[in-house]
Design a protein around this motif. Structure first.
Motif, short mmCIF file in Angstrom:
data_model
loop_
_atom_site.label_atom_id
_atom_site.label_comp_id
_atom_site.label_asym_id
_atom_site.label_seq_id
_atom_site.Cartn_x
_atom_site.Cartn_y
_atom_site.Cartn_z
N HIS A 163 -2.65 -4.06 -9.96
CA HIS A 163 -2.49 -2.82 -9.22
C HIS A 163 -3.71 -1.93 -9.38
CE1 HIS A 163 -1.50 -1.03 -13.14
NE2 HIS A 163 -1.71 0.13 -12.57
N ASP A 164 -3.86 -1.05 -8.41
CA ASP A 164 -4.85 0.01 -8.44
C ASP A 164 -4.07 1.30 -8.20
OD1 ASP A 164 -7.29 1.18 -8.72
OD2 ASP A 164 -8.13 0.43 -6.85
N MET A 165 -4.74 2.41 -8.05
CA MET A 165 -4.04 3.68 -7.91
C MET A 165 -3.30 3.82 -6.58
SD MET A 165 -4.32 5.32 -10.68
CE MET A 165 -3.80 6.95 -10.21
N ASP A 166 -3.68 3.03 -5.56
CA ASP A 166 -3.04 3.19 -4.26
C ASP A 166 -2.48 1.90 -3.66
OD1 ASP A 166 -5.43 2.01 -3.75
OD2 ASP A 166 -6.03 3.38 -2.15
N HIS A 167 -2.50 0.80 -4.39
CA HIS A 167 -1.94 -0.44 -3.87
C HIS A 167 -1.63 -1.42 -5.00
CE1 HIS A 167 -6.23 -1.41 -4.17
NE2 HIS A 167 -5.85 -2.67 -4.27
N VAL A 168 -0.85 -2.46 -4.64
CA VAL A 168 -0.45 -3.51 -5.57
C VAL A 168 -0.73 -4.86 -4.92
CG1 VAL A 168 1.49 -4.55 -6.78
CG2 VAL A 168 1.38 -2.10 -6.58
N HIS A 169 -1.32 -5.78 -5.67
CA HIS A 169 -1.52 -7.16 -5.23
C HIS A 169 -0.52 -8.04 -5.97
CE1 HIS A 169 -5.37 -6.94 -3.03
NE2 HIS A 169 -5.56 -5.87 -3.78
N ILE A 170 0.24 -8.83 -5.21
CA ILE A 170 1.25 -9.71 -5.79
C ILE A 170 0.98 -11.13 -5.30
CG2 ILE A 170 3.70 -10.17 -6.02
CD1 ILE A 170 4.14 -7.25 -5.02
N VAL A 193 0.84 -1.19 0.00
CA VAL A 193 0.00 0.00 0.00
C VAL A 193 0.88 1.24 0.00
CG1 VAL A 193 -1.81 1.24 1.24
CG2 VAL A 193 -1.79 -1.25 1.24
N VAL A 194 0.49 2.22 -0.79
CA VAL A 194 1.21 3.50 -0.85
C VAL A 194 0.90 4.28 0.43
CG1 VAL A 194 1.45 5.65 -2.13
CG2 VAL A 194 1.06 3.51 -3.35
N LYS A 195 1.92 4.95 0.97
CA LYS A 195 1.76 5.71 2.20
C LYS A 195 0.63 6.73 2.05
CE LYS A 195 4.51 8.20 5.58
NZ LYS A 195 5.85 8.68 5.91
N TYR A 196 -0.21 6.80 3.07
CA TYR A 196 -1.39 7.68 3.12
C TYR A 196 -2.38 7.39 2.00
CZ TYR A 196 1.73 10.33 6.14
OH TYR A 196 2.62 10.70 7.11
N ARG A 197 -2.27 6.22 1.36
CA ARG A 197 -3.18 5.81 0.28
C ARG A 197 -3.25 6.86 -0.84
NH1 ARG A 197 -5.65 0.69 -0.26
NH2 ARG A 197 -5.78 -0.21 1.78
N ARG A 198 -2.13 7.48 -1.12
CA ARG A 198 -2.09 8.47 -2.20
C ARG A 198 -2.28 7.79 -3.54
NH1 ARG A 198 1.81 13.28 -0.23
NH2 ARG A 198 1.14 13.12 1.91
N GLN A 199 -2.94 8.45 -4.46
CA GLN A 199 -3.29 7.91 -5.76
C GLN A 199 -2.15 8.15 -6.76
OE1 GLN A 199 -6.57 6.48 -6.18
NE2 GLN A 199 -6.53 6.65 -3.96
N VAL A 200 -1.05 7.42 -6.62
CA VAL A 200 0.13 7.67 -7.44
C VAL A 200 0.54 6.49 -8.31
CG1 VAL A 200 1.05 9.40 -5.87
CG2 VAL A 200 1.68 7.00 -5.58
N MET A 201 -0.07 5.34 -8.14
CA MET A 201 0.36 4.13 -8.85
C MET A 201 -0.30 4.10 -10.24
SD MET A 201 2.26 1.39 -8.27
CE MET A 201 2.32 1.26 -6.51
N ASP A 202 0.51 4.37 -11.27
CA ASP A 202 0.00 4.26 -12.63
C ASP A 202 0.68 3.06 -13.31
OD1 ASP A 202 2.54 5.24 -12.99
OD2 ASP A 202 1.95 7.01 -14.11
N ASP A 203 0.41 2.85 -14.59
CA ASP A 203 0.95 1.70 -15.31
C ASP A 203 2.47 1.73 -15.37
OD1 ASP A 203 -1.55 0.64 -15.75
OD2 ASP A 203 -1.77 1.59 -17.71
N THR A 204 3.06 2.89 -15.52
CA THR A 204 4.52 3.00 -15.63
C THR A 204 5.20 2.59 -14.33
OG1 THR A 204 4.22 4.85 -17.16
CG2 THR A 204 6.40 4.56 -16.20
N ILE A 205 4.71 3.10 -13.21
CA ILE A 205 5.29 2.76 -11.91
C ILE A 205 5.05 1.29 -11.59
CG2 ILE A 205 5.14 3.21 -9.43
CD1 ILE A 205 4.51 6.12 -10.16
N SER A 206 3.88 0.79 -11.89
CA SER A 206 3.57 -0.61 -11.64
C SER A 206 4.46 -1.53 -12.47
CB SER A 206 2.10 -0.89 -11.95
OG SER A 206 1.82 -2.26 -11.80
N ASP A 207 4.68 -1.22 -13.73
CA ASP A 207 5.54 -2.04 -14.58
C ASP A 207 6.98 -2.02 -14.08
OD1 ASP A 207 3.41 -2.72 -16.17
OD2 ASP A 207 3.84 -1.20 -17.70
N TYR A 208 7.46 -0.87 -13.63
CA TYR A 208 8.82 -0.78 -13.08
C TYR A 208 8.95 -1.64 -11.83
CZ TYR A 208 13.02 1.07 -10.94
OH TYR A 208 14.25 1.18 -10.34
N ALA A 209 7.97 -1.55 -10.93
CA ALA A 209 8.00 -2.33 -9.69
C ALA A 209 7.90 -3.83 -10.00
CB ALA A 209 6.87 -1.91 -8.77
#
Length: 72
Positions: free
Chosen positions: A56-63, A20-36
């Motif tokens: 992924h969604d805008m504020d978290h990633v499921h792995i 989960v992104v800190k403070y549930r900020r809406q920062v996770m886009d396709d580019t960041i998700s692909d890099y991670a």
């Protein structure tokens, strides 16, 4: 269902990890998700971890990943 094995055991180990992104900020886009995802796959090779599913969604990633227990 195919089971994994090593010298003394048979296993099937899947783990579900939610990051989960800190403070549930809406920062996770396709580019960041692909890099991670690429970093996870690259680092996972050193630890016998294989990626099964990545979402992924805008504020978290499921792995969902498969791990082999190591004896050290």
């Amino acid at each position: 269902m195919k089971l994994d094995n090593n010298n003394h055991s048979v296993f099937l180990l899947y783990d579900h990890l939610v990051l989960v992104v800190k403070y549930r900020r809406q920062v996770m886009d396709d580019t960041i998700s692909d890099y991670a995802k690429d970093m996870f796959v690259r680092l996972g090779k050193n630890y016998n971890i294989s990626l099964v599913e990545w979402n992924h969604d805008m504020d978290h990633v499921h792995i969902l990943f498969k791990a082999h227990p190591n004896r050290e």
